[in-house]
Design a protein around this motif. Structure first.
Motif, short mmCIF file in Angstrom:
data_model
loop_
_atom_site.label_atom_id
_atom_site.label_comp_id
_atom_site.label_asym_id
_atom_site.label_seq_id
_atom_site.Cartn_x
_atom_site.Cartn_y
_atom_site.Cartn_z
N SER A 101 27.91 19.50 23.74
CA SER A 101 26.57 19.21 24.21
C SER A 101 26.00 17.97 23.51
O SER A 101 25.44 17.07 24.15
N GLY A 102 26.16 17.92 22.19
CA GLY A 102 25.70 16.76 21.43
C GLY A 102 26.45 15.50 21.80
O GLY A 102 25.87 14.42 21.87
N GLN A 103 27.75 15.65 22.07
CA GLN A 103 28.55 14.49 22.44
C GLN A 103 28.13 13.94 23.79
O GLN A 103 28.06 12.74 23.99
N ALA A 104 27.83 14.84 24.75
CA ALA A 104 27.37 14.40 26.06
C ALA A 104 26.05 13.65 25.93
O ALA A 104 25.84 12.60 26.56
N GLY A 105 25.14 14.16 25.09
CA GLY A 105 23.86 13.48 24.86
C GLY A 105 24.04 12.13 24.19
O GLY A 105 23.34 11.17 24.50
N ALA A 106 25.02 12.05 23.27
CA ALA A 106 25.29 10.79 22.58
C ALA A 106 25.84 9.75 23.55
O ALA A 106 25.44 8.58 23.51
N VAL A 107 26.74 10.17 24.45
CA VAL A 107 27.29 9.23 25.43
C VAL A 107 26.19 8.77 26.38
O VAL A 107 26.10 7.60 26.73
N ARG A 108 25.31 9.70 26.78
CA ARG A 108 24.19 9.34 27.67
C ARG A 108 23.31 8.28 27.01
O ARG A 108 22.91 7.29 27.64
N HIS A 109 23.00 8.49 25.74
CA HIS A 109 22.18 7.53 24.99
C HIS A 109 22.87 6.17 24.91
O HIS A 109 22.24 5.12 25.11
N GLY A 110 24.18 6.20 24.64
CA GLY A 110 24.95 4.96 24.54
C GLY A 110 25.03 4.22 25.85
O GLY A 110 24.90 2.99 25.90
N VAL A 111 25.25 4.95 26.95
CA VAL A 111 25.32 4.33 28.28
C VAL A 111 23.98 3.69 28.62
O VAL A 111 23.93 2.57 29.15
N SER A 112 22.89 4.37 28.31
CA SER A 112 21.56 3.83 28.59
C SER A 112 21.33 2.52 27.86
O SER A 112 20.86 1.54 28.44
N LYS A 113 21.66 2.51 26.57
CA LYS A 113 21.46 1.30 25.78
C LYS A 113 22.36 0.17 26.27
O LYS A 113 21.93 -0.99 26.38
N ALA A 114 23.62 0.51 26.60
CA ALA A 114 24.56 -0.51 27.08
C ALA A 114 24.09 -1.10 28.42
O ALA A 114 24.24 -2.30 28.65
#
Length: 158
Positions: A101-114
């Motif tokens: 769950s935390g990893q999915a949230g981290a990837v979402r945050h990273g995709v948004s910033k990218a």
């Protein structure tokens, strides 16, 4: 009367001297990719996006294989759907730490910033959706004299 007119002039000068809104520029590496780091709980994701067919790879696996639960897949796709860029970018991510769950949230945050680094015009849409804000909630530490972070030991009157 001259004093009042000079005060009015000062007000117009002060209003004109305010700095303009920050200008966001595209940030790409040598390969033409945008890189960003996303974080959630104890998970940290390194994310690269580039123009492509919409393929998402997490830790060397297809994202549907890595995140088997549909909820996690939906979380991962949220910023891309909100920006109306489905099928336009390939995403490569490496994630360490935390649970799924935390990893999915981290990837979402990273995709948004990218996405904001690749297309600065998307910043307003992603900011309004709340995808650029790092969710700072983490597990509370255990305190001494307690069974868990807040749970007390069972009280015995006698």
């Amino acid at each position: 009367m001259a004093d009042l007119s000079s005060l009015a002039e000062l007000g117009t000068v002060a209003a004109a001297a305010q700095p303009a809104a920050p200008v966001h520029v595209q940030k790409l590496d040598k390969s033409g990719r945008a890189y960003a780091t996303g974080k959630r709980k104890n998970a940290i994701a390194r994310v690269w996006i580039k123009p492509g067919t919409g393929k998402i790879i997490v830790n060397g696996k297809e994202f549907a294989t890595y995140f088997a639960r549909p909820v996690l897949q939906m979380i991962l796709n949220q910023p891309i759907v909100a920006a109306a860029r489905v099928g336009q970018y390939d995403v490569i991510a490496t994630v360490v730490g935390g649970g799924l769950s935390g990893q999915a949230g981290a990837v979402r945050h990273g995709v948004s910033k990218a996405l904001t680094y690749y297309e600065p015009t998307l910043r307003g849409v992603l900011k309004k959706g709340g995808f650029l804000t790092r969710d700072s909630r983490v597990v509370e530490r255990k305190k001494y004299g307690k069974a868990k972070a807040r749970r007390s030991f069972q009280f015995s009157k006698r």
